[in-house]
Design a protein around this motif. Structure first.
Motif, short mmCIF file in Angstrom:
data_model
loop_
_atom_site.label_atom_id
_atom_site.label_comp_id
_atom_site.label_asym_id
_atom_site.label_seq_id
_atom_site.Cartn_x
_atom_site.Cartn_y
_atom_site.Cartn_z
N SER A 1 -17.25 3.08 -2.38
CA SER A 1 -18.54 3.18 -3.06
C SER A 1 -19.38 4.27 -2.39
O SER A 1 -19.10 4.70 -1.27
N ASP A 2 -20.39 4.68 -3.10
CA ASP A 2 -21.28 5.72 -2.55
C ASP A 2 -22.25 5.15 -1.53
O ASP A 2 -22.93 5.90 -0.82
N ASP A 3 -22.37 3.82 -1.43
CA ASP A 3 -23.30 3.19 -0.50
C ASP A 3 -22.68 3.18 0.89
O ASP A 3 -21.76 2.42 1.17
N LYS A 4 -23.21 4.02 1.79
CA LYS A 4 -22.70 4.11 3.16
C LYS A 4 -23.60 3.37 4.15
O LYS A 4 -23.35 3.40 5.36
N LEU A 5 -24.68 2.74 3.69
CA LEU A 5 -25.68 2.16 4.59
C LEU A 5 -25.52 0.67 4.78
O LEU A 5 -25.98 0.12 5.76
N GLY B 1 -20.42 4.62 8.61
CA GLY B 1 -19.83 5.44 7.55
C GLY B 1 -18.84 4.69 6.68
O GLY B 1 -18.14 5.30 5.88
N ARG B 2 -18.80 3.35 6.84
CA ARG B 2 -17.88 2.55 6.06
C ARG B 2 -18.57 2.04 4.81
O ARG B 2 -19.79 1.90 4.74
N SER B 3 -17.78 1.78 3.78
CA SER B 3 -18.33 1.26 2.54
C SER B 3 -17.26 0.37 1.89
O SER B 3 -16.09 0.41 2.24
N GLU B 4 -17.68 -0.45 0.95
CA GLU B 4 -16.72 -1.29 0.26
C GLU B 4 -15.90 -0.45 -0.73
O GLU B 4 -16.31 0.62 -1.15
N TRP B 5 -14.72 -1.02 -1.10
CA TRP B 5 -13.80 -0.34 -2.03
C TRP B 5 -13.98 -0.93 -3.43
O TRP B 5 -13.99 -2.15 -3.61
N ARG C 1 0.84 -1.20 0.00
CA ARG C 1 0.00 0.00 0.00
C ARG C 1 0.87 1.24 0.00
O ARG C 1 1.84 1.34 0.76
N ASP C 2 0.54 2.17 -0.86
CA ASP C 2 1.28 3.43 -0.96
C ASP C 2 0.61 4.44 -0.03
O ASP C 2 -0.37 5.10 -0.39
N MET C 3 1.15 4.55 1.16
CA MET C 3 0.51 5.41 2.16
C MET C 3 0.57 6.88 1.77
O MET C 3 -0.32 7.66 2.16
N SER C 4 1.57 7.26 1.00
CA SER C 4 1.69 8.67 0.63
C SER C 4 0.61 9.07 -0.38
O SER C 4 0.38 10.26 -0.57
N ARG C 5 -0.02 8.09 -0.97
CA ARG C 5 -1.03 8.41 -1.98
C ARG C 5 -2.38 7.78 -1.63
O ARG C 5 -3.21 7.57 -2.52
N SER C 6 -2.60 7.50 -0.37
CA SER C 6 -3.85 6.88 0.08
C SER C 6 -4.51 7.76 1.14
O SER C 6 -3.85 8.29 2.04
N ASP C 7 -5.83 7.94 1.02
CA ASP C 7 -6.62 8.65 2.01
C ASP C 7 -8.04 8.10 1.96
O ASP C 7 -8.29 7.06 1.36
N ALA C 8 -8.95 8.80 2.57
CA ALA C 8 -10.33 8.31 2.62
C ALA C 8 -11.00 8.27 1.26
O ALA C 8 -11.95 7.52 1.04
N SER C 9 -10.50 9.06 0.34
CA SER C 9 -11.15 9.14 -0.97
C SER C 9 -10.54 8.20 -2.01
O SER C 9 -11.14 7.95 -3.05
#
Length: 463
Positions: free
Chosen positions: A128-132, A137-141, A99-107
């Motif tokens: 994904s846009d599905d937060k439910l 507040g978690r969603s799949e990637w 994982r490239d931590m310098s290029r990873s965030d919540a988005s």
């Protein structure tokens, strides 16, 4: 006393209540965090990456990474480089990611994929846009993109150095090398004969350098011949030498003491192919002790430079005489004490020889010729034995375009040498036809004084 016990029992109930409350809150917190941990684990981007890695075959990775192969120089194809790299460094290898931590965030989360130490490319996921579905507040990637690393970043770059004769076309992988890639317009060719290495004027080589190159290198000359490298790659450099396809040779005959140079290099013992007295063969009985001289034959081959041949004697530049097969002859220059009698002897002999050869009054012509030849010599025998054949020869008219008697030199007491060169048109007439032809020829002559006159003792053509 009764009041004190009642008061103490209330404090116990208070402690019990808060204990039960804290235990309940702890239990609820544990349930909450356990559920969150499960959801967190389920929605970690690494889980999506693991699933991707498990689902993709080698061919899938090939298809995904190939578009990112990048670019290469004009002498190579990036896609071809990628195919070779993938087959040798990816197929059959265990893939890993980081994982490239310098290029990873919540988005967005980015992973780098490796095959051993080779970096293959990057895989990006976005939530994904599905937060439910999971809560908290978690969603799949979801897979966003797979980007291949330019193949040249995984290959060792080399510099190709090519030395080639000036003006000779050179190609790398079938692509002509441009003049703009010449880094040195004049470099020596090292694989030379000892003679050519001494020459002042040698073939001029130019040096090309091409960089960076990564794959298989095929160097060819202007005729399409493949050139092997001069050695292995060292410090990122591989060298090639394109040798000239044409080589040159020479043969030079000159009297001993004449200095012969080729390209400014003086010919020495290494270039002597023969030492002989060919002009004076079987004449020792007619020569004084100081008569005659040795002739040296110089020869060399395998030269890449056109031989520029010169000769001098005691500082006097000599003019060459060319033989029929390109052999070069030099002679001593005409001595200052050359007499007209000597010239008359040479001219008279040649006139008699050509008169006899033209079949005019053959018997008388032969006698006139024999009077000018030293008796007992091979030349005398040759002339006498030719009579029967000359009876059947065609009568011939001769018209000279050029006739020269040169290089008169005293070869001891009672002996001199000279050359006869001519260029003439001949018209031969027989009882059934007439034909014409041109001839350019010459002879090396030896004359010996018989006590009364100068007589021809040896006559040899330039071969």
């Amino acid at each position: 006393m009764a009041e004190k016990r009642k008061k103490g029992g209330g404090w116990g109930l208070f402690l019990l209540f808060w204990t039960m409350l804290l235990l309940m809150l702890g239990f609820l917190a544990c349930v909450f965090f356990y559920k969150y941990a499960a959801i967190y684990e389920e929605t970690r981007p690494e889980k999506a990456m693991d699933a991707l890695m498990a689902s993709m075959s080698e061919d899938d990775w090939h298809a995904a990474l190939a578009p990112g192969a990048g670019e290469a120089s004009e002498y190579e194809d990036a896609q071809t480089l990628f195919e070779g790299f993938f087959d040798s460094s990816v197929r059959g290898k265990q893939l890993s990611y980081r994982r490239d931590m310098s290029r990873s965030d919540a988005s967005r989360t980015t992973f780098t994929v490796y095959a051993g130490p080779a970096r293959l490319g990057e895989v990006s996921f976005v939530p994904s846009d599905d937060k439910l579905s999971f809560g908290f507040g978690r969603s799949e990637w979801l897979l966003e993109s797979i980007t291949g690393t330019p193949v040249t970043q995984n290959l060792a770059a080399i510099t190709v150095r090519i030395d080639a004769p000036d003006g000779v076309a050179v190609s790398v992988n079938g692509i002509p090398v441009r003049e703009e890639q010449i880094v040195d317009p004049s470099v020596p060719l090292l694989e030379l004969t000892p003679l050519e290495a001494r020459m002042e004027a040698r073939i001029r080589m130019v040096r090309y350098e091409l960089s960076p190159l990564y794959g298989d290198i095929v160097v060819t000359d202007g005729e399409g011949n493949e050139i092997a490298p001069s050695g292995p790659v060292e410090n990122g450099l591989v060298s090639y030498v394109v040798h000239p396809t044409q080589t040159y040779s020479f043969q030079v005959e000159a009297p001993e003491g004449v200095e012969v140079t080729v390209g400014g290099a003086v010919l020495g013992e290494e270039e002597i192919a023969a030492r002989e007295r060919n002009m004076f063969r079987k004449l020792d009985a007619y020569l004084a002790d100081d008569g005659g001289y040795d002739t040296l034959l110089y020869a060399a081959d395998g030269l890449y430079t056109v031989p520029d041949i010169h000769a001098s004697y005691n500082g006097t530049e000599l003019s060459p005489v060319m033989g029929e097969n390109g052999k070069v002859y030099f002679f001593y220059p005409t001595d200052e004490d050359t007499t007209q009698v000597m010239r008359n002897a040479a001219e008279g002999f040649f006139d008699a020889y050509m008169h006899y050869a033209s079949y005019k009054y053959n018997g008388a012509a032969l006698n006139d010729l024999l009077d000018r030849i030293l008796p007992g010599t091979e030349l005398d025998s040759y002339a006498r034995n030719s009579y029967d054949a000359m009876i059947w020869a065609s009568a011939t008219e001769v018209s000279y375009d050029e006739l020269r008697f040169d290089n008169f030199h005293r070869a001891g007491n009672g002996c001199f040498t000279c050359t006869i060169l001519y260029k003439a048109d001949f018209t031969a007439t027989s009882w059934y036809e007439q034909y014409s032809y041109a001839m350019q020829d010459g002879y090396k002559m030896v004359f010996i004084h018989d006590g009364t006159n100068w007589k021809a003792a040896s006559m040899s053509a330039f071969d």
